[in-house]
Motif scaffolding. Structure first.
Motif, PDB file in Angstrom:
ATOM      1  N   MET A   1       0.812  -1.214   0.000  1.00 52.31           N
ATOM      2  CA  MET A   1       0.000   0.000   0.000  1.00 52.31           C
ATOM      3  C   MET A   1       0.849   1.269   0.000  1.00 52.31           C
ATOM      4  SD  MET A   1      -3.067  -0.887  -0.204  1.00 52.31           S
ATOM      5  CE  MET A   1      -3.943   0.585   0.237  1.00 52.31           C
ATOM      6  N   LYS A   2       2.109   1.183   0.381  1.00 52.09           N
ATOM      7  CA  LYS A   2       2.923   2.397   0.489  1.00 52.09           C
ATOM      8  C   LYS A   2       3.085   3.095  -0.851  1.00 52.09           C
ATOM      9  CE  LYS A   2       5.554   0.837   4.505  1.00 52.09           C
ATOM     10  NZ  LYS A   2       6.869   0.455   5.029  1.00 52.09           N
ATOM     11  N   THR A   3       3.069   2.316  -1.945  1.00 52.53           N
ATOM     12  CA  THR A   3       3.308   2.926  -3.250  1.00 52.53           C
ATOM     13  C   THR A   3       2.262   3.983  -3.571  1.00 52.53           C
ATOM     14  OG1 THR A   3       2.105   1.075  -4.215  1.00 52.53           O
ATOM     15  CG2 THR A   3       4.497   0.929  -4.186  1.00 52.53           C
ATOM     16  N   TRP A   4       0.975   3.654  -3.386  1.00 51.48           N
ATOM     17  CA  TRP A   4      -0.049   4.648  -3.717  1.00 51.48           C
ATOM     18  C   TRP A   4      -0.207   5.682  -2.627  1.00 51.48           C
ATOM     19  CZ3 TRP A   4      -4.400   5.337  -0.831  1.00 51.48           C
ATOM     20  CH2 TRP A   4      -4.784   4.286   0.006  1.00 51.48           C
ATOM     21  N   LEU A   5       0.093   5.345  -1.394  1.00 54.04           N
ATOM     22  CA  LEU A   5      -0.013   6.329  -0.321  1.00 54.04           C
ATOM     23  C   LEU A   5       0.949   7.489  -0.519  1.00 54.04           C
ATOM     24  CD1 LEU A   5      -0.466   4.105   2.848  1.00 54.04           C
ATOM     25  CD2 LEU A   5      -2.122   5.673   1.878  1.00 54.04           C
TER      26      LEU A   5
ATOM     27  N   GLU B   1       0.220  -6.457  -2.356  1.00 46.71           N
ATOM     28  CA  GLU B   1       0.146  -6.956  -0.984  1.00 46.71           C
ATOM     29  C   GLU B   1       1.358  -6.418  -0.232  1.00 46.71           C
ATOM     30  OE1 GLU B   1      -1.059 -11.112   1.244  1.00 46.71           O
ATOM     31  OE2 GLU B   1      -0.525 -11.123  -0.875  1.00 46.71           O
ATOM     32  N   GLY B   2       1.109  -5.512   0.721  1.00 45.77           N
ATOM     33  CA  GLY B   2       2.224  -4.827   1.355  1.00 45.77           C
ATOM     34  C   GLY B   2       2.864  -3.893   0.352  1.00 45.77           C
ATOM     35  N   ASP B   3       4.168  -4.077   0.092  1.00 39.04           N
ATOM     36  CA  ASP B   3       4.869  -3.276  -0.907  1.00 39.04           C
ATOM     37  C   ASP B   3       5.072  -4.023  -2.221  1.00 39.04           C
ATOM     38  OD1 ASP B   3       5.143  -1.084   0.699  1.00 39.04           O
ATOM     39  OD2 ASP B   3       7.029  -1.757   1.564  1.00 39.04           O
ATOM     40  N   GLN B   4       4.638  -5.275  -2.256  1.00 37.94           N
ATOM     41  CA  GLN B   4       4.966  -6.119  -3.394  1.00 37.94           C
ATOM     42  C   GLN B   4       3.726  -6.497  -4.195  1.00 37.94           C
ATOM     43  OE1 GLN B   4       8.159  -6.743  -4.144  1.00 37.94           O
ATOM     44  NE2 GLN B   4       8.649  -5.471  -2.336  1.00 37.94           N
TER      45      GLN B   4
ATOM     46  N   ALA C   1      -7.837 -15.892  -4.174  1.00 36.76           N
ATOM     47  CA  ALA C   1      -7.761 -17.093  -3.351  1.00 36.76           C
ATOM     48  C   ALA C   1      -6.950 -16.805  -2.088  1.00 36.76           C
ATOM     49  CB  ALA C   1      -7.117 -18.230  -4.143  1.00 36.76           C
ATOM     50  N   ASP C   2      -7.351 -17.453  -0.980  1.00 39.72           N
ATOM     51  CA  ASP C   2      -6.630 -17.349   0.303  1.00 39.72           C
ATOM     52  C   ASP C   2      -6.460 -15.893   0.743  1.00 39.72           C
ATOM     53  OD1 ASP C   2      -6.259 -20.164   0.328  1.00 39.72           O
ATOM     54  OD2 ASP C   2      -4.573 -19.920  -1.034  1.00 39.72           O
ATOM     55  N   ALA C   3      -7.487 -15.097   0.543  1.00 36.67           N
ATOM     56  CA  ALA C   3      -7.402 -13.677   0.889  1.00 36.67           C
ATOM     57  C   ALA C   3      -7.527 -13.472   2.395  1.00 36.67           C
ATOM     58  CB  ALA C   3      -8.501 -12.899   0.183  1.00 36.67           C
ATOM     59  N   THR C   4      -6.843 -12.450   2.891  1.00 36.86           N
ATOM     60  CA  THR C   4      -7.014 -12.022   4.277  1.00 36.86           C
ATOM     61  C   THR C   4      -8.302 -11.212   4.364  1.00 36.86           C
ATOM     62  OG1 THR C   4      -4.624 -11.923   4.620  1.00 36.86           O
ATOM     63  CG2 THR C   4      -6.004 -10.683   6.163  1.00 36.86           C
ATOM     64  N   HIS C   5      -9.156 -11.592   5.288  1.00 36.23           N
ATOM     65  CA  HIS C   5     -10.447 -10.923   5.418  1.00 36.23           C
ATOM     66  C   HIS C   5     -10.305  -9.644   6.241  1.00 36.23           C
ATOM     67  CE1 HIS C   5     -12.787 -14.949   4.715  1.00 36.23           C
ATOM     68  NE2 HIS C   5     -12.068 -14.564   3.671  1.00 36.23           N
ATOM     69  N   TRP C   6     -11.009  -8.603   5.797  1.00 34.55           N
ATOM     70  CA  TRP C   6     -11.009  -7.310   6.498  1.00 34.55           C
ATOM     71  C   TRP C   6     -12.029  -7.346   7.624  1.00 34.55           C
ATOM     72  CZ3 TRP C   6     -14.443  -3.561   7.864  1.00 34.55           C
ATOM     73  CH2 TRP C   6     -13.949  -2.275   8.143  1.00 34.55           C
TER      74      TRP C   6
ATOM     75  N   LEU D   1      -4.422  -1.708  -5.271  1.00 34.92           N
ATOM     76  CA  LEU D   1      -4.790  -2.005  -6.657  1.00 34.92           C
ATOM     77  C   LEU D   1      -4.113  -0.997  -7.569  1.00 34.92           C
ATOM     78  CD1 LEU D   1      -8.656  -2.631  -6.440  1.00 34.92           C
ATOM     79  CD2 LEU D   1      -6.875  -4.366  -6.679  1.00 34.92           C
ATOM     80  N   ARG D   2      -3.526  -1.485  -8.649  1.00 32.96           N
ATOM     81  CA  ARG D   2      -2.975  -0.617  -9.687  1.00 32.96           C
ATOM     82  C   ARG D   2      -3.673  -0.993 -10.986  1.00 32.96           C
ATOM     83  NH1 ARG D   2       1.978  -0.773  -8.217  1.00 32.96           N
ATOM     84  NH2 ARG D   2       2.703  -2.499  -9.491  1.00 32.96           N
ATOM     85  N   ILE D   3      -4.365  -0.034 -11.589  1.00 35.56           N
ATOM     86  CA  ILE D   3      -5.234  -0.312 -12.731  1.00 35.56           C
ATOM     87  C   ILE D   3      -4.776   0.533 -13.907  1.00 35.56           C
ATOM     88  CG2 ILE D   3      -7.606  -0.201 -13.572  1.00 35.56           C
ATOM     89  CD1 ILE D   3      -8.368  -0.404 -10.490  1.00 35.56           C
ATOM     90  N   ALA D   4      -4.464  -0.131 -15.019  1.00 37.00           N
ATOM     91  CA  ALA D   4      -3.970   0.563 -16.209  1.00 37.00           C
ATOM     92  C   ALA D   4      -4.781   0.147 -17.431  1.00 37.00           C
ATOM     93  CB  ALA D   4      -2.500   0.256 -16.437  1.00 37.00           C
TER      94      ALA D   4
END
Length: 747
Positions: free
Chosen positions: A1-5, A249-252, A272-277, A287-290
């Motif tokens: 998340m740091k990239t977009w923050l 996920e994180g920085d990656q 799959a295998d997502a961490t639930h909020w 999310l990075r959308i192009a």
């Protein structure tokens, strides 16, 4: 998340006047964040955290201002006489104006950065209350009606080739003289209604885009299918294009998926295998959308999402509950009005917005109900990031209808505007995972066509719950049955397809010297000090958790986060400077931990739940009327409580309308030693109480609920096993009236 923050921290500002050209008006009360407000750096964060672009120009700051009249032409090319600090509303202290006017002209000049040549230029408004008409260089771009939703204009064709560009905004806001959604804003504030907000009250900014660009996103998590449903809405996107979605996920980067020709269509992103909020673990994925054409990138935005599910289902006992991520989840939170003493609808800073949510979490709450107001997106971002469930109210408007009186009939124009703004609210805040419920109506305020509109809301956004009416006029639609009880608590019965919720209760009042908007303050029920307020709060929450077990309450909303203007029933003072209760005790109660809280057991029952028999007299009796051996055979018989219906907190079973009432009752104390006996009293007004012929307590004024009252040592000494006697005199002068008495043991 740091990239977009990182993108949120950098904003380009046009040249603005120095701080010496502006100062806040002298308002009744300021927050500590007011000192951080500077004209050259006003709400510098990127305003739209779920669709971030790197390049943008912040237009917040000092604008020219003039009060207008109906029918005036826009002041093109003319300096205006006053200055206002945008985005603070004109009535607020932080605007520097603090005046009221229903028609305004805003004007400012700006220069387009040189690096933006060849780009389309979008002008964004976070929100303007209520009607805004926009001109750039004399060209009228359009009109927007709606005080809570964002809107944009492509101003490219109106721009000059170089030099300063002129932006003018004309505003009209009728407040409660109109039928439009307005929440708690009124022209004459008092009680539960507050100072209005007129004009620009959220950020204004410019943003360069390519000819083909992303307009908006729709993000829907699907835990059951382990997918994210994503729709990318685009403008002028070529027929042959690709859509690339990268989950971070994180920085990656976690994974990248490519979809062919799928802009403006829903795509399914595997998760799959997502961490639930959840409030306990508010995990967000980046999310990075192009959008690309033949390998060339046309546009890119940064966003985020969360994997969570809100639903209605049965617990292990078959009781209908609100479920979070498939499991029963009991929700406790405050009613949050979103008002500020210095900025009114607009928080002084982003840190101030964040603080309210941090304090809500510190006090042990896991949700809040955003009350008849829609916040800027930054507020929901902090709820997403810090972990706070949100019930989002639709702001009310038009006229109200009393409890039990059904619905109003709106004009077609009023109904159309309400439904338009409801849809825009859902569209504008849809992607925030914190929002788990849309509240369609509140307490009969503008309530109409409830079933149809609630059904539409559920169909339009099936990923969330819908509440047809919080309090008063339930129409048996939606996912919950919501009642209001002050001070309460109370609960409806769960239904086969609807959970039981307590949409408002509490309202315990405590005025705090030096932190009040006015010298006149009120709450639904007064308290003496911090200790008394905390103790009464703990008692209310103990009642809430009993209702959770039976009949099966799923959520409770306490009134309220902060004091607001004359209301003194906040957890915090209006300036957010004082937490009015002991935080650690409040947090424990909110989580259902009452291990350190004394419990009051009724040993001589009041008439709260079941009417108790008394003898009573309405004309003055002999002087020894309170003695145990007094002959009351000629007195009338009736069941408590005694009073007039409509008196706050009263449970009237026998009407009493005269100036005085005298009551007598025998009772039997059970075997076993009492730990700490107290009277349990609800009186309106002055009351004197005798135990076995000895004065036990005396109080003036009135209460709005049952409260414990100490017993005098002399009267306490007369209590004995077996038969005892209670005698009560209550005197009424004005307003409602009520009296009922019992005895409780504090353990």
């Amino acid at each position: 998340m740091k990239t977009w923050l990182l993108f949120l921290a950098f904003a380009t500002y046009p040249t603005l006047p120095a701080r010496a050209d502006w100062q806040a008006a002298k308002g009744p009360l300021l927050t500590r964040w007011a000192k951080d407000v500077q004209p050259d750096r006003v709400h510098p964060e990127y305003p739209r955290p779920q669709m971030v672009r790197k390049d943008w120009l912040n237009l917040n700051g000092l604008w020219q201002l003039a009060f207008a009249k109906q029918g005036e032409e826009p002041p093109l090319g003319k300096d205006l006489p006053e200055r206002i600090l945008v985005p603070y509303p004109v009535e607020s202290a932080l605007s520097g104006v603090m005046k009221r006017g229903d028609r305004l002209w805003y004007r400012r000049l700006f220069t387009v950065p040189k690096g933006w040549q060849g780009k389309r230029l979008l002008l964004h408004f976070g929100a303007v209350d209520w009607e805004a008409t926009v001109w750039v260089n004399g060209k009228e771009l359009g009109k927007h009606q709606g005080g809570y939703d964002g809107f944009s204009f492509d101003i490219s064709e109106a721009l000059k080739q170089e030099g300063e560009q002129e932006l003018i905004v004309g505003v009209w806001d009728p407040t409660d003289a109109g039928t439009q959604p307005r929440g708690k804003q009124v022209l004459r504030p008092s009680g539960i209604y507050y100072t209005p907000t007129t004009g620009i009250w959220q950020s204004v900014w410019l943003e360069p885009v390519a000819t083909s660009y992303i307009e908006s996103l729709k993000i829907v998590p699907d835990l059951d299918a382990s997918k994210l449903h994503l729709t990318v809405h685009g403008k002028n996107i070529p027929a042959a294009h690709t859509l690339e979605v990268t989950v971070v996920e994180g920085d990656q980067p976690r994974a990248t998926w490519t979809f062919a020709n799928d802009v403006n269509k829903p795509v399914q992103v595997p998760f799959a295998d997502a961490t639930h909020w959840s409030p306990e673990s508010p995990y967000l994925y980046g999310l990075r959308i192009a959008v690309k054409q033949a390998g060339t990138q046309l546009d890119e935005v940064e966003s985020y999402c969360a994997m969570r599910k809100i639903s209605i289902g049965k617990d292990e006992r078959g009781v209908t509950r609100i479920l979070l991520n498939g499991k029963p989840y009991f929700q406790v939170g405050p009613l949050d009005q979103g008002f500020w003493p210095d900025g009114l609808y607009t928080a002084p800073t982003d840190e101030a917005l964040k603080y309210d949510i941090e304090m809500t979490k510190t006090l042990g709450f896991n949700m809040c109900r955003k009350h008849v107001k829609v916040e800027p997106e930054r507020w929901y971002y902090w709820c997403d990031k810090l972990g706070l469930l949100v019930w989002q109210d639709m702001p009310s408007g038009d006229r109200g209808v009393a409890p039990g009186k059904g619905e109003i009939t709106r004009t077609s124009a009023s109904a159309k505007q309400y439904e338009l703004e409801l849809q825009r609210m859902i569209d504008g805040r849809h992607n925030h995972p914190c929002i788990v419920m849309w509240v369609v109506f509140n307490e009969g305020w503008g309530q109409f066509d409830t079933v149809r509109i609630t059904d539409w809301t559920k169909q339009y956004d099936p990923s969330r719950l819908a509440n047809c009416a919080s309090g008063w006029n339930d129409m048996k639609a939606g996912d919950v049955h919501d009642i209001h009880v002050y001070p309460g608590p109370g609960s409806p019965k769960p239904e086969p397809n609807r959970a039981a919720v307590l949409g408002e209760f509490g309202g315990l009042g405590l005025a705090t010297e030096g932190h009040m908007w006015t010298s006149k303050n009120w709450g639904y029920r007064g308290t003496k000090n911090k200790d008394d307020l905390t103790r009464k709060y703990e008692q209310l929450l103990r009642g809430v958790y009993k209702l959770k077990d039976k009949p099966g309450l799923s959520a409770a909303v306490y009134t309220q986060t902060t004091d607001v203007e004359t209301e003194a029933n906040g957890l915090l003072t209006y300036d957010r400077a004082v937490a009015k209760m002991h935080a650690e005790r409040v947090a424990a109660a909110n989580r259902g931990n009452f291990s350190g809280v004394p419990e009051v057991i009724e040993v001589v029952p009041t008439s709260r739940e079941k009417g108790q028999p008394w003898r009573y007299k309405l004309d003055e009796p002999p002087a020894d009327w309170f003695k145990p051996d007094f002959d009351d055979a000629t007195w009338k018989e009736g069941k408590g409580g005694f009073g007039t219906k409509g008196t706050p907190g009263a449970v009237v079973r026998t009407e009493w309308k005269t100036a005085n009432i005298w009551l007598r009752r025998d009772f039997t104390l059970p075997e076993g030693k009492l730990a700490k006996p107290h009277l349990i009293v609800h009186h309106d007004e002055d009351v004197e109480i005798y135990l076995n012929g000895v004065l036990a307590a005396k109080a003036e004024g009135f209460l709005t609920d049952y409260e414990e009252m100490p017993i005098s040592p002399e009267a306490l000494a007369t209590l004995k096993l077996g038969k005892n006697h209670l005698a009560v005199h209550c005197k009424q002068t004005t307003g409602g009236q009520y009296v009922d008495v019992g005895i409780g043991d504090v353990k």
